[in-house]
Design an enzyme around this catalytic site. Structure first.
Site, PDB file in Angstrom:
ATOM      1  N   ALA A 106       0.769   7.202  -0.605  1.00  0.00           N
ATOM      2  CA  ALA A 106       1.775   8.495  -0.961  1.00  0.00           C
ATOM      3  C   ALA A 106       0.715   9.739  -1.091  1.00  0.00           C
ATOM      4  O   ALA A 106       0.348  10.824  -1.470  1.00  0.00           O
ATOM      5  CB  ALA A 106       3.096   8.555  -1.926  1.00  0.00           C
TER       6      ALA A 106
ATOM      7  N   GLU B  51      -2.169  11.414   1.073  1.00  0.00           N
ATOM      8  CA  GLU B  51      -1.469  12.678   2.084  1.00  0.00           C
ATOM      9  C   GLU B  51      -0.616  13.757   1.033  1.00  0.00           C
ATOM     10  O   GLU B  51      -0.864  14.796   1.863  1.00  0.00           O
ATOM     11  CB  GLU B  51      -0.403  11.765   2.738  1.00  0.00           C
TER      12      GLU B  51
ATOM     13  N   SER C 137      -2.234  15.128  -1.486  1.00  0.00           N
ATOM     14  CA  SER C 137      -3.522  15.826  -1.634  1.00  0.00           C
ATOM     15  C   SER C 137      -4.135  16.486  -0.802  1.00  0.00           C
ATOM     16  O   SER C 137      -4.350  18.071  -0.487  1.00  0.00           O
ATOM     17  CB  SER C 137      -4.900  14.797  -2.434  1.00  0.00           C
TER      18      SER C 137
ATOM     19  N   CYS D  91       7.396  12.051  -8.516  1.00  0.00           N
ATOM     20  CA  CYS D  91       5.968  11.240  -7.852  1.00  0.00           C
ATOM     21  C   CYS D  91       5.642  11.053  -8.992  1.00  0.00           C
ATOM     22  O   CYS D  91       4.450  11.373  -9.995  1.00  0.00           O
ATOM     23  CB  CYS D  91       5.354  12.466  -7.226  1.00  0.00           C
TER      24      CYS D  91
ATOM     25  N   GLU E 218      -7.425  16.518  -8.917  1.00  0.00           N
ATOM     26  CA  GLU E 218      -8.280  16.250  -7.018  1.00  0.00           C
ATOM     27  C   GLU E 218      -7.145  17.714  -7.200  1.00  0.00           C
ATOM     28  O   GLU E 218      -8.355  18.358  -6.306  1.00  0.00           O
ATOM     29  CB  GLU E 218      -7.204  15.173  -6.201  1.00  0.00           C
TER      30      GLU E 218
END
Length: 394
Positions: A236, A239, A241, A346, A355
């Site tokens: 998770a 993907e 990012s 999330c 990020e």
């Protein structure tokens, strides 16, 4: 009224689903989709209701035959994402407790260092480069590896495992993709199990050590829960990012007049990243199942029936976002649903945002006049992203 304006097998829909989303939203923002055998929500209001409704749960249905799918099945059944209270409450509390020990904050300087190194290797600024392959894809994998404490020599294993597993979340799959997902699940789980055993013998300053050691009273993560958590963090985390960054960068540059962004303006970079996430959401679909009879927006949903929040559709709802199809790097407020809502919001959202913000700042500092040269989108729906995104440094 059926949701028959959404054809998930149509290549043109996969390439750009947003016009169909708008038409379906105008006709019926929550409607039954025969192909998916589920109710689909295309408005922000109805998608939010699907995400928040406690009588809609994440009910994982094991795949069969069990002997072939055993590892894949428990990797999901024992993960936070596919659990409901009270198990979900316990898992999220334990994992959040491990996360809360400063792991995300400590990574900021390292993320910047990794981003800088990747750009150094990608281009000298004289020729176009594929920002997906050379920058967006490797960065989050390296960050997750750093977070969990994977040895450098093994980091090349992570993305192939993850890519194989996440193909199972798409609406359409091939037998070859299913076989690859089973093999990746077994290999990944075995690797994490061995690494966790090493951390029990020799703790380190990483999140995997804290997941091994975390306790809340008498409660702790089981071996399978620990492994499932580590696999979920990679699948998770990277993907979201990769696709959030790539999709958003494409939306911004494809608009033709992206406008000046000061890479030294932290608030401006943060706003830009939020619009990355909203305008072309990396996760398009979140699936839930009714555990009791209920209604959403006057539509009855019976126990056992599925309801799906179409996040990309919700994030283009004109009732919430002015000129929703326009990419606005300064949009405020920006109440998108890219990371979900409710108890399944999330857990890695702070890391994904960090990020993407650092990756964007480093990229724009190095190349303030980026231009789009070529784009090739993956033919997937649930995890929406690009195979290639070639940029001219300007």
């Amino acid at each position: 009224m059926p949701a028959d304006l959404l054809d998930f097998s149509d290549p043109s829909f996969l390439a750009d689903p947003y016009a169909a989303f708008a038409a379906q939203r105008a006709r019926a923002p929550l409607a039954w989709h025969e192909g998916l055998q589920a109710f689909v929500a295309t408005s922000h209001e109805q998608a939010s209701a699907v995400l928040r409704e406690r009588r809609l749960g994440r009910i994982f249905v094991p795949r069969g035959p069990e002997a072939e799918w055993e590892t894949f099945n428990w990797l999901h059944a024992d993960s936070i994402l596919d659990s409901e209270p009270p198990k979900h409450t316990r898992l999220r509390r334990l994992v959040a407790g491990a996360f809360g020990r400063g792991h995300v904050q400590r990574l900021a300087p390292r993320i910047e260092q990794l981003a800088t190194q990747l750009l150094d290797e990608a281009t000298d600024g004289s020729a176009p480069f594929d920002v997906i392959a050379s920058y967006a894809e490797p960065l989050p994998v390296l960050v997750i590896a750093e977070l969990l404490g994977f040895p450098d020599v093994d980091q090349h294993l992570l993305r192939p495992w993850s890519q194989a597993i996440v193909k199972m979340y798409e609406v359409e799959r091939t037998p070859e993709q299913e076989s690859a997902a089973r093999a990746a699940s077994r290999d990944f789980a075995a690797y994490i199990s061995e690494l966790a055993s090493e951390r029990m013998r020799a703790p380190g300053p990483d999140l995997l050590t804290d997941l091994v050691q975390v306790r809340d009273g008498s409660e702790k993560l089981s071996q399978r829960e620990l492994i499932a958590t580590a696999v979920l963090l990679l699948n998770a985390g990277h993907e979201a990012s990769v696709n959030g960054f790539g999709n958003g960068l494409h939306s911004w540059l494809a608009a033709g007049t992206p406008g000046p962004i000061d890479p030294g303006d932290d608030a401006g970079i943060a706003a830009l990243v939020e619009e990355f996430l909203r305008h072309d959401s990396p996760l398009q679909l979140f699936d839930r199942t009714a555990t009791a009879d209920l209604e959403i927006g006057g539509i009855p949903i019976a126990a056992g029936q599925r309801a799906i929040a179409l996040l990309g559709a919700a994030n283009r709802d004109p009732a919430v976002f002015a000129e929703p199809d326009r990419f606005d790097p300064h949009r405020e407020p920006n109440n998108h649903l890219a990371f979900g809502l409710g108890i399944h919001f999330c857990l890695g959202a702070p890391l994904a945002r960090l990020e993407m913000q650092i990756a964007t700042r480093v990229l724009l500092t190095r190349f303030p006049r980026l231009a789009l040269a070529h784009a090739s989108r993956r033919p997937t729906f649930v995890l929406r992203g690009f195979d290639r995104l070639v940029l001219s440094p300007g």
